[in-house]
Each structure stands twice: as structure tokens, then as C-alpha cells.
Enzyme design. Structure first.
Site, PDB file in Angstrom:
ATOM      1  N   PHE A 191      58.998  59.394  34.920  1.00 17.38           N
ATOM      2  CA  PHE A 191      59.195  58.653  36.160  1.00 17.38           C
ATOM      3  C   PHE A 191      58.050  58.882  37.144  1.00 17.38           C
ATOM      4  O   PHE A 191      57.734  60.021  37.496  1.00 17.38           O
ATOM      5  CB  PHE A 191      60.486  59.097  36.851  1.00 17.38           C
ATOM      6  CG  PHE A 191      61.723  58.402  36.379  1.00 17.38           C
ATOM      7  CD1 PHE A 191      62.090  57.169  36.888  1.00 17.38           C
ATOM      8  CD2 PHE A 191      62.540  58.998  35.432  1.00 17.38           C
ATOM      9  CE1 PHE A 191      63.249  56.531  36.473  1.00 17.38           C
ATOM     10  CE2 PHE A 191      63.704  58.374  34.995  1.00 17.38           C
ATOM     11  CZ  PHE A 191      64.051  57.132  35.520  1.00 17.38           C
ATOM     12  N   ASP A 192      57.455  57.796  37.610  1.00 21.14           N
ATOM     13  CA  ASP A 192      56.593  57.857  38.781  1.00 21.14           C
ATOM     14  C   ASP A 192      57.455  58.297  39.969  1.00 21.14           C
ATOM     15  O   ASP A 192      58.681  58.108  39.964  1.00 21.14           O
ATOM     16  CB  ASP A 192      55.981  56.477  39.026  1.00 21.14           C
ATOM     17  CG  ASP A 192      55.262  56.384  40.354  1.00 21.14           C
ATOM     18  OD1 ASP A 192      54.349  57.201  40.588  1.00 21.14           O
ATOM     19  OD2 ASP A 192      55.625  55.513  41.162  1.00 21.14           O
ATOM     20  N   LEU A 193      56.815  58.846  40.990  1.00 20.60           N
ATOM     21  CA  LEU A 193      57.572  59.286  42.160  1.00 20.60           C
ATOM     22  C   LEU A 193      57.557  58.275  43.302  1.00 20.60           C
ATOM     23  O   LEU A 193      58.583  57.714  43.674  1.00 20.60           O
ATOM     24  CB  LEU A 193      57.032  60.633  42.665  1.00 20.60           C
ATOM     25  CG  LEU A 193      57.402  61.865  41.839  1.00 20.60           C
ATOM     26  CD1 LEU A 193      56.766  63.106  42.438  1.00 20.60           C
ATOM     27  CD2 LEU A 193      58.916  62.042  41.758  1.00 20.60           C
TER      28      LEU A 193
END
Length: 226
Positions: free
Chosen positions: A8-10
Site C-alpha cells: 500500500f502507498d501511504l
């Protein structure tokens, strides 16, 4: 399940960076007795985005972002200020922002409950990202956090994802899914590395590259994983 690990990107995928950035720039402008308005916040956001995109394309070094974006802002709005002190205060305010995107905690909790490993991948600044992750309560879901500043490479570079793959459990590439909002770092990164991608696109933006999946709500990841 087909996918056993989610990367997951933040920012603007799990953590609401738009809100965080807005409050940080407004508070910093006020602290330095400079004009603070929604219009200036929007101007800064565009400038900041352009610097990060140039960094992702390999046109500038990471260090060039942090002061030069404020120098550019001051020139654009016609004020004089000390960029180093401004940058420090901005980072302090930025680190305090930890609002999550709608559905972020729910999809992370659901994924972990299904035995799926969840990892964070980000080009952000280590100090601010770790603080925001902890204060948001998302840290309890992650089996690993990979920040470009510490990795030594950045998204979308293949060496960044090679590093991630070498530091997580042994999964086949087709068992991993990248989830992110950025075409230029997340989706292109997956394309460069041969990893499937899920583009989180709540604003119906145009695609530069073709992701494996596209969603406008994080909770829709359930349908992909089932």
C-alpha cells in the site's frame, strides 16, 4: 486468495495527505506572519506536486525538493522569507497530520484478518511518515514499512521494488498487488517490476498507464481479493 501480499502507498491512498498538507502549509505561513489563504495553499500544493514528480522522473535529487519548493512558493506569491526555517516548521506541522482516507482502516483490518500480509511503500520523509503512521493507528496492520529515504531507491524505480521483494516474506510476483493513487510512482512502479497494480482513483483522473485494476473506494479491494 490470488493475492497474498498487498503493498500500500501511504499518501492519498491510506493517509489523507491533501488535508495534512493544507493544514501544514496554512499553519506554517501563519507562524511566519505570511499571507495564508486557500488560494496560496492550492498554489503550494501544485508546486510541491511538480517537485515530487520531477524527483520520481529522476530529474532532481530528493534534497532539492525541501527548500526549493518554498523558494518557488515565495517567488510566486511575492514575499520574502527564510526557506530553511520555514521548511523545518512545515515538517513539524506535517508530521502532526494523520487523518486516514475513508475505508483505510477497514480494508487493512479485513485484509489482515484473511491472512494477507500488508506492507507500506512510500517516497515520503521517514520522520514524518513514521510519526503519522503511528498516530493514525495504522502501524498495527503493517508487516513492514519501506520508505525511499531508507531504502536508497524511490518509486517507481525497479531497484526500490526489488529491495521490497527481498525484505518481505517469499511470495511469487503474481501473489503481490500494489495499491496506490499515483500513476507516476505506484502504477508505473508495478509496470516496471512486473507486479500487478490497483489504481485508487477517487477523482476519476485519466490514466497514463494501464493498471491491473481500478477502484474509486478502498473497500472495493475486497471484491478483487475474494
Amino acid at each position: 486468495m490470488r493475492y497474498k501480499a498487498l503493498l500500500f502507498d501511504l499518501d492519498n491512498t491510506l493517509l489523507d495527505f491533501n488535508k495534512t498538507e493544507y493544514h501544514a502549509i496554512i499553519q506554517t505561513l501563519k507562524k511566519h506572519c505570511l499571507p495564508a489563504s486557500d488560494e496560496i495553499a492550492v498554489t503550494y500544493s501544485k508546486i510541491n506536486k511538480s517537485f515530487w514528480e520531477a524527483f520520481e522522473r529522476g530529474e532532481i535529487k530528493r534534497e532539492e525538493i525541501f527548500e526549493n519548493r518554498f523558494i518557488k512558493l515565495f517567488e510566486t506569491i511575492g514575499v520574502k522569507a527564510e526557506s530553511s526555517a520555514f521548511a523545518k516548521d512545515y515538517f513539524d506541522f506535517l508530521a502532526c497530520g494523520h487523518e486516514t482516507v475513508d475505508g483505510a482502516k477497514e480494508i487493512l483490518e479485513w485484509s489482515v484478518s484473511k491472512g494477507i500480509k500488508v506492507y507500506a511503500i512510500t517516497n515520503g520523509v521517514a520522520y514524518t511518515q513514521y510519526k503519522r503512521i503511528k498516530e493514525s493507528g495504522l502501524n498495527r496492520f503493517f508487516s513492514g514499512i519501506f520508505i525511499s529515504e531508507e531504502v536508497g531507491f524511490k518509486k517507481p524505480e525497479k531497484p526500490y521494488f526489488d529491495y521490497v521483494l527481498n525484505h518481505i516474506e517469499s511470495f511469487l510476483k503474481n501473489e503481490i498487488l500494489i495499491v496506490g493513487d499515483s500513476m507516476s510512482s505506484d502504477i508505473l512502479g508495478g509496470k516496471n517490476s512486473g507486479i500487478d497494480t490497483c489504481w485508487y482513483n477517487p477523482y476519476n483522473n485519466s490514466a497514463q498507464y494501464k493498471p491491473t485494476f481500478e477502484i474509486d473506494k478502498l473497500i472495493q479491494i475486497k471484491d478483487i481479493l475474494k
